[in-house]
Design an enzyme around this catalytic site. Structure first.
Site, PDB file in Angstrom:
ATOM      1  NE  ARG A 145      -3.419  50.087 -20.651  1.00 57.73           N
ATOM      2  CZ  ARG A 145      -2.712  50.837 -21.566  1.00 57.73           C
ATOM      3  NH1 ARG A 145      -1.634  50.102 -22.318  1.00 57.73           N
ATOM      4  NH2 ARG A 145      -2.750  52.103 -22.177  1.00 57.73           N
ATOM      5  N   PRO A 146      -5.549  46.549 -16.642  1.00 53.09           N
ATOM      6  CG  PRO A 146      -7.736  46.074 -16.800  1.00 53.09           C
ATOM      7  CD  PRO A 146      -6.875  47.048 -16.800  1.00 53.09           C
ATOM      8  CB  ILE A 157     -11.052  50.114 -43.994  1.00 55.56           C
ATOM      9  CG1 ILE A 157     -11.067  50.010 -42.605  1.00 55.56           C
ATOM     10  CG2 ILE A 157     -10.165  51.372 -44.287  1.00 55.56           C
ATOM     11  CD1 ILE A 157      -9.943  49.404 -41.961  1.00 55.56           C
ATOM     12  CB  THR A 161     -13.177  57.044 -35.344  1.00 52.98           C
ATOM     13  OG1 THR A 161     -11.764  57.185 -34.983  1.00 52.98           O
ATOM     14  CG2 THR A 161     -13.148  55.903 -36.233  1.00 52.98           C
ATOM     15  CE1 TYR A 214      -4.093  54.781 -16.408  1.00 50.94           C
ATOM     16  CE2 TYR A 214      -3.304  53.233 -18.228  1.00 50.94           C
ATOM     17  CZ  TYR A 214      -4.025  54.100 -17.884  1.00 50.94           C
ATOM     18  OH  TYR A 214      -5.047  54.623 -18.517  1.00 50.94           O
ATOM     19  CE  LYS A 251      -2.295  47.372 -35.808  1.00 48.55           C
ATOM     20  NZ  LYS A 251      -2.703  48.220 -36.975  1.00 48.55           N
ATOM     21  CE1 TYR A 309      -4.146  48.873 -31.592  1.00 47.35           C
ATOM     22  CE2 TYR A 309      -2.336  48.226 -30.360  1.00 47.35           C
ATOM     23  CZ  TYR A 309      -2.731  48.831 -31.592  1.00 47.35           C
ATOM     24  OH  TYR A 309      -1.785  49.514 -32.312  1.00 47.35           O
ATOM     25  CG  ASN A 356       4.759  56.067 -33.416  1.00 44.35           C
ATOM     26  OD1 ASN A 356       4.810  56.779 -34.580  1.00 44.35           O
ATOM     27  ND2 ASN A 356       5.377  54.879 -33.328  1.00 44.35           N
ATOM     28  CB  THR A 358       1.496  47.670 -32.828  1.00 48.64           C
ATOM     29  OG1 THR A 358       1.829  47.891 -31.381  1.00 48.64           O
ATOM     30  CG2 THR A 358       0.577  46.319 -32.679  1.00 48.64           C
ATOM     31  CG  ASP A 359       5.892  47.591 -29.689  1.00 49.38           C
ATOM     32  OD1 ASP A 359       4.634  47.945 -29.553  1.00 49.38           O
ATOM     33  OD2 ASP A 359       6.821  48.113 -28.961  1.00 49.38           O
ATOM     34  CD  GLU A 360       0.484  47.805 -27.449  1.00 43.05           C
ATOM     35  OE1 GLU A 360      -0.638  46.916 -27.067  1.00 43.05           O
ATOM     36  OE2 GLU A 360       0.613  49.151 -27.018  1.00 43.05           O
TER      37      GLU A 360
HETATM   38  P1  NAD Z   1      -5.138  56.910 -34.342  1.00 37.23           P
HETATM   39  O1  NAD Z   1      -6.176  56.278 -33.606  1.00 37.23           O
HETATM   40  O2  NAD Z   1      -4.545  58.306 -34.049  1.00 37.23           O
HETATM   41  O3  NAD Z   1      -5.993  57.235 -35.916  1.00 37.23           O
HETATM   42  C1  NAD Z   1      -6.556  55.929 -36.532  1.00 37.23           C
HETATM   43  C2  NAD Z   1      -7.200  56.509 -37.568  1.00 37.23           C
HETATM   44  O4  NAD Z   1      -7.884  55.584 -38.340  1.00 37.23           O
HETATM   45  C3  NAD Z   1      -8.316  57.657 -37.462  1.00 37.23           C
HETATM   46  O5  NAD Z   1      -8.078  58.642 -38.263  1.00 37.23           O
HETATM   47  C4  NAD Z   1      -9.771  56.942 -37.502  1.00 37.23           C
HETATM   48  O6  NAD Z   1     -10.545  57.703 -37.986  1.00 37.23           O
HETATM   49  C5  NAD Z   1      -9.256  56.086 -38.574  1.00 37.23           C
HETATM   50  N1  NAD Z   1     -10.247  55.105 -38.579  1.00 37.23           N
HETATM   51  C6  NAD Z   1     -10.489  54.087 -37.762  1.00 37.23           C
HETATM   52  N2  NAD Z   1     -11.150  53.154 -37.862  1.00 37.23           N
HETATM   53  C7  NAD Z   1     -11.419  53.256 -39.244  1.00 37.23           C
HETATM   54  C8  NAD Z   1     -12.178  52.498 -40.121  1.00 37.23           C
HETATM   55  N3  NAD Z   1     -12.865  51.574 -39.798  1.00 37.23           N
HETATM   56  N4  NAD Z   1     -12.252  53.054 -41.459  1.00 37.23           N
HETATM   57  C9  NAD Z   1     -11.463  54.191 -41.928  1.00 37.23           C
HETATM   58  N5  NAD Z   1     -10.885  54.917 -41.087  1.00 37.23           N
HETATM   59  C10 NAD Z   1     -10.815  54.409 -39.579  1.00 37.23           C
HETATM   60  O7  NAD Z   1      -4.149  55.894 -34.582  1.00 37.23           O
HETATM   61  P2  NAD Z   1      -2.524  56.204 -34.668  1.00 37.23           P
HETATM   62  O8  NAD Z   1      -1.659  56.054 -33.547  1.00 37.23           O
HETATM   63  O9  NAD Z   1      -2.267  57.227 -35.816  1.00 37.23           O
HETATM   64  O10 NAD Z   1      -2.150  54.655 -35.619  1.00 37.23           O
HETATM   65  C11 NAD Z   1      -2.044  54.565 -36.759  1.00 37.23           C
HETATM   66  C12 NAD Z   1      -1.686  52.875 -36.850  1.00 37.23           C
HETATM   67  O11 NAD Z   1      -0.490  52.711 -36.330  1.00 37.23           O
HETATM   68  C13 NAD Z   1      -2.618  51.854 -36.336  1.00 37.23           C
HETATM   69  O12 NAD Z   1      -2.652  51.006 -37.334  1.00 37.23           O
HETATM   70  C14 NAD Z   1      -1.876  51.413 -35.113  1.00 37.23           C
HETATM   71  O13 NAD Z   1      -2.146  50.219 -34.876  1.00 37.23           O
HETATM   72  C15 NAD Z   1      -0.470  51.548 -35.419  1.00 37.23           C
HETATM   73  N6  NAD Z   1       0.403  52.041 -34.377  1.00 37.23           N
HETATM   74  C16 NAD Z   1       0.531  52.874 -33.461  1.00 37.23           C
HETATM   75  C17 NAD Z   1       1.635  53.330 -32.835  1.00 37.23           C
HETATM   76  C18 NAD Z   1       1.336  54.428 -31.778  1.00 37.23           C
HETATM   77  O14 NAD Z   1       2.228  54.538 -30.824  1.00 37.23           O
HETATM   78  N7  NAD Z   1       0.407  55.254 -32.109  1.00 37.23           N
HETATM   79  C19 NAD Z   1       2.452  52.347 -32.527  1.00 37.23           C
HETATM   80  C20 NAD Z   1       2.508  51.146 -33.493  1.00 37.23           C
HETATM   81  C21 NAD Z   1       1.705  50.986 -34.470  1.00 37.23           C
HETATM   82  O1  DAU Z   2       3.583  50.000 -28.597  1.00 32.51           O
HETATM   83  C1  DAU Z   2       3.083  50.570 -29.631  1.00 32.51           C
HETATM   84  C2  DAU Z   2       1.470  50.791 -29.034  1.00 32.51           C
HETATM   85  O2  DAU Z   2       1.706  52.059 -28.112  1.00 32.51           O
HETATM   86  C3  DAU Z   2       0.619  51.162 -30.240  1.00 32.51           C
HETATM   87  O3  DAU Z   2       0.436  49.937 -30.837  1.00 32.51           O
HETATM   88  C4  DAU Z   2      -0.848  51.537 -29.572  1.00 32.51           C
HETATM   89  O4  DAU Z   2      -1.605  52.098 -30.762  1.00 32.51           O
HETATM   90  C5  DAU Z   2      -0.135  52.781 -28.830  1.00 32.51           C
HETATM   91  O5  DAU Z   2      -1.735  53.244 -28.011  1.00 32.51           O
HETATM   92  C6  DAU Z   2       0.685  52.718 -27.782  1.00 32.51           C
HETATM   93  O6  DAU Z   2       0.104  51.894 -26.723  1.00 32.51           O
HETATM   94  P1  DAU Z   2       0.408  51.767 -25.183  1.00 32.51           P
HETATM   95  O7  DAU Z   2      -0.715  51.308 -24.248  1.00 32.51           O
HETATM   96  O8  DAU Z   2       1.608  51.674 -24.898  1.00 32.51           O
HETATM   97  O9  DAU Z   2       0.359  53.462 -24.998  1.00 32.51           O
HETATM   98  P2  DAU Z   2      -0.651  54.395 -23.854  1.00 32.51           P
HETATM   99  O10 DAU Z   2      -0.334  55.922 -24.500  1.00 32.51           O
HETATM  100  O11 DAU Z   2      -1.873  54.172 -23.736  1.00 32.51           O
HETATM  101  O12 DAU Z   2       0.291  54.246 -22.813  1.00 32.51           O
HETATM  102  C7  DAU Z   2       1.796  54.159 -22.695  1.00 32.51           C
HETATM  103  C8  DAU Z   2       2.116  53.731 -21.279  1.00 32.51           C
HETATM  104  O13 DAU Z   2       1.576  54.636 -20.245  1.00 32.51           O
HETATM  105  C9  DAU Z   2       1.440  52.330 -20.637  1.00 32.51           C
HETATM  106  O14 DAU Z   2       2.282  51.523 -19.728  1.00 32.51           O
HETATM  107  C10 DAU Z   2       0.251  52.494 -19.825  1.00 32.51           C
HETATM  108  C11 DAU Z   2       0.955  53.857 -19.396  1.00 32.51           C
HETATM  109  N1  DAU Z   2      -0.335  55.032 -18.941  1.00 32.51           N
HETATM  110  C12 DAU Z   2      -1.227  55.386 -19.995  1.00 32.51           C
HETATM  111  C13 DAU Z   2      -2.080  56.453 -19.692  1.00 32.51           C
HETATM  112  C14 DAU Z   2      -3.108  56.912 -20.961  1.00 32.51           C
HETATM  113  C15 DAU Z   2      -0.465  55.320 -17.832  1.00 32.51           C
HETATM  114  O15 DAU Z   2       0.520  55.252 -16.875  1.00 32.51           O
HETATM  115  N2  DAU Z   2      -1.437  56.557 -17.608  1.00 32.51           N
HETATM  116  C16 DAU Z   2      -2.111  56.754 -18.750  1.00 32.51           C
HETATM  117  O16 DAU Z   2      -3.018  57.737 -18.331  1.00 32.51           O
END
Ligand code: NAD
Ligand code: DAU
Length: 350
Positions: free
Chosen positions: A288-289, A64, A38, A213, A160, A156, A186, A131-133
């Site tokens: 964000r809503p 998947i 994607t 935000y 999850k 989202y 992360n 995720t913790d969400e």
């Molecule tokens: P990301 O968006 O960077 O990467 C997602 C990957 O999944 C991409 O490479 C995309 O191409 C692939 N993908 C999406 N839909 C697909 C499908 N239908 N089939 C095959 N591949 C597909 O996400 P990330 O930040 O690396 O997160 C990875 C996992 O960890 C997710 O499950 C997310 O919910 C979880 N997670 C992320 C965070 C965070 O802070 N980023 C925290 C906790 C949990």
């Molecule tokens: O808690 C784990 C989650 O963390 C993961 O499951 C999600 O995949 C990951 O995207 C992340 O979600 P958040 O919504 O917390 O992450 P994001 O980076 O989008 O935003 C972090 C915080 O910052 C959130 O409170 C919204 C705020 N924000 C985000 C953006 C993009 C801003 O204030 N300005 C911005 O432009």
């Protein structure tokens, strides 16, 4: 575990996980990375390993949700473990267009579980990355534990949560060997610049506004991505089957303090041409809503049971992250221009 199917391995955490497993861990087997590429997937992240580790790294471009393609991967490569990262991951996108989240995160996980069930004789583990969400939002006090009720607030988070329930149910009903990890926010190398930290780093370097935000008072619990990858690998090796584990950096920060810290580190590491701080770029924008107020995770089960602790502090982790983006202008350019999407075609044509 000899042949691990990693889904979503071209995304942010998946990339770091595969690189950790092949370059820095005790894993000696093969990784089969299945990713549909994607907008968030970048196959070029493995340009080096695709040649230097070609016996241990295999890439399959597939969805998947595509039962035939997943089945073929299981058959062809003798998959004996799954680490499932693939998902739509960005909360803001789920608010605007939730359909893809239902399809990939729920239906995709269901499809994987069905195929894993058919290969249960060989499968030693199905690890689901979540995720913790799923727990919803905290007030000013308290921490999420593995006993906290599920109260997802965004599409989202709800998708999850649904996938977690499916994985748990397949463990209970069909005896599939499953583990689930629920992780906090992360940050680190290879993160797509739609998420808070890389977006702020790149905007600040370009002198663009830093959109915070609401009033910036929302709290996130930050974890350096390599610490997350180590935790997932420990759970895969030694975690109790059928259990879930919370993972966090025990590092609560308001968004405003995070953005200010990024500005201050950038002012120190890349001094601007004038005396102004990058803090001047901070711009408060519409909230964000349904914005969750606070996430904070109790990860003592993981610490006590498996002896894992995070190694990176927020300051050392942020410095490494900033340095990585400074050292990889070509990666940033490629992602910003969309050029990264063409690498896979070029690579397989050459
Ligand atoms: P990301 O968006 O960077 O990467 C997602 C990957 O999944 C991409 O490479 C995309 O191409 C692939 N993908 C999406 N839909 C697909 C499908 N239908 N089939 C095959 N591949 C597909 O996400 P990330 O930040 O690396 O997160 C990875 C996992 O960890 C997710 O499950 C997310 O919910 C979880 N997670 C992320 C965070 C965070 O802070 N980023 C925290 C906790 C949990
Ligand atoms: O808690 C784990 C989650 O963390 C993961 O499951 C999600 O995949 C990951 O995207 C992340 O979600 P958040 O919504 O917390 O992450 P994001 O980076 O989008 O935003 C972090 C915080 O910052 C959130 O409170 C919204 C705020 N924000 C985000 C953006 C993009 C801003 O204030 N300005 C911005 O432009």
């Amino acid at each position: 575990m000899e042949n691990i199917l990693v889904t979503g391995g071209c995304g942010f955490i998946g990339t770091n996980f595969i690189r950790y497993l092949l370059l820095d861990s005790d894993f000696t087997g093969r990784i089969i990375n299945l990713d549909s590429l994607t907008y968030a997937g970048n196959a070029e992240n493995f340009a080096d390993l695709a040649t230097s580790k070609s016996d241990r790294y295999i890439f399959i471009q597939a969805d998947i949700c595509d039962a035939k393609a997943v089945e073929r991967a299981f058959e062809t490569y003798g998959i004996d473990a799954v680490c499932h990262f693939a998902a739509e991951s960005h909360v803001d996108r789920s608010i605007v267009a939730p359909g893809a989240f239902i399809q990939s995160n729920i239906n995709g996980t269901f499809n994987l579980l069905e195929i894993a069930r058919r290969h249960a004789d060989r499968l030693v583990l199905f690890h689901h990355v979540s995720t913790d969400e799923v727990y919803g939002s905290l007030g000013p006090e308290g921490l999420f534990t593995e006993q906290s009720p599920y109260r997802p607030n965004s599409p989202y988070a709800a998708s999850k949560a649904a996938s977690d329930h499916l994985v748990r149910a397949y463990g209970k009903t069909y005896g599939l060997p499953v583990t689930i990890s629920n992780c906090s926010n992360n940050y680190g190398p290879y993160q797509f610049p739609e998420k808070l930290i890389p977006l702020m780093i790149l905007n600040a370097l370009d002198g663009k506004p830093l959109p915070v935000y609401g009033d910036g008072g929302n709290v996130r619990d930050w974890l350096f991505v390599t610490d997350h990858c180590r935790a997932v690998w420990e759970i895969m090796k030694r975690g109790t089957r059928g259990w879930m584990y919370n993972i966090s950096g025990r590092c609560e920060m308001t968004n405003l303090d995070t953005v200010k810290m990024i500005c201050d580190l950038l002012d120190e590491m890349v001094p601007g041409s004038d005396a102004n701080s990058r803090r001047d770029l901070i711009a408060f924008v519409r909230d964000r809503p349904g914005h969750d107020l606070r996430y904070a995770i109790d990860c003592s089960k993981l610490e006590n049971e498996l002896g894992w602790t995070p190694r990176e502090s927020f300051e050392t982790g942020l410095k490494k992250t900033i340095q990585w983006y400074l050292d990889h202008p070509q990666w940033v350019r490629s992602v910003e221009t969309g050029e990264y999407r063409k690498w896979i075609e070029r690579h397989y044509k050459e």
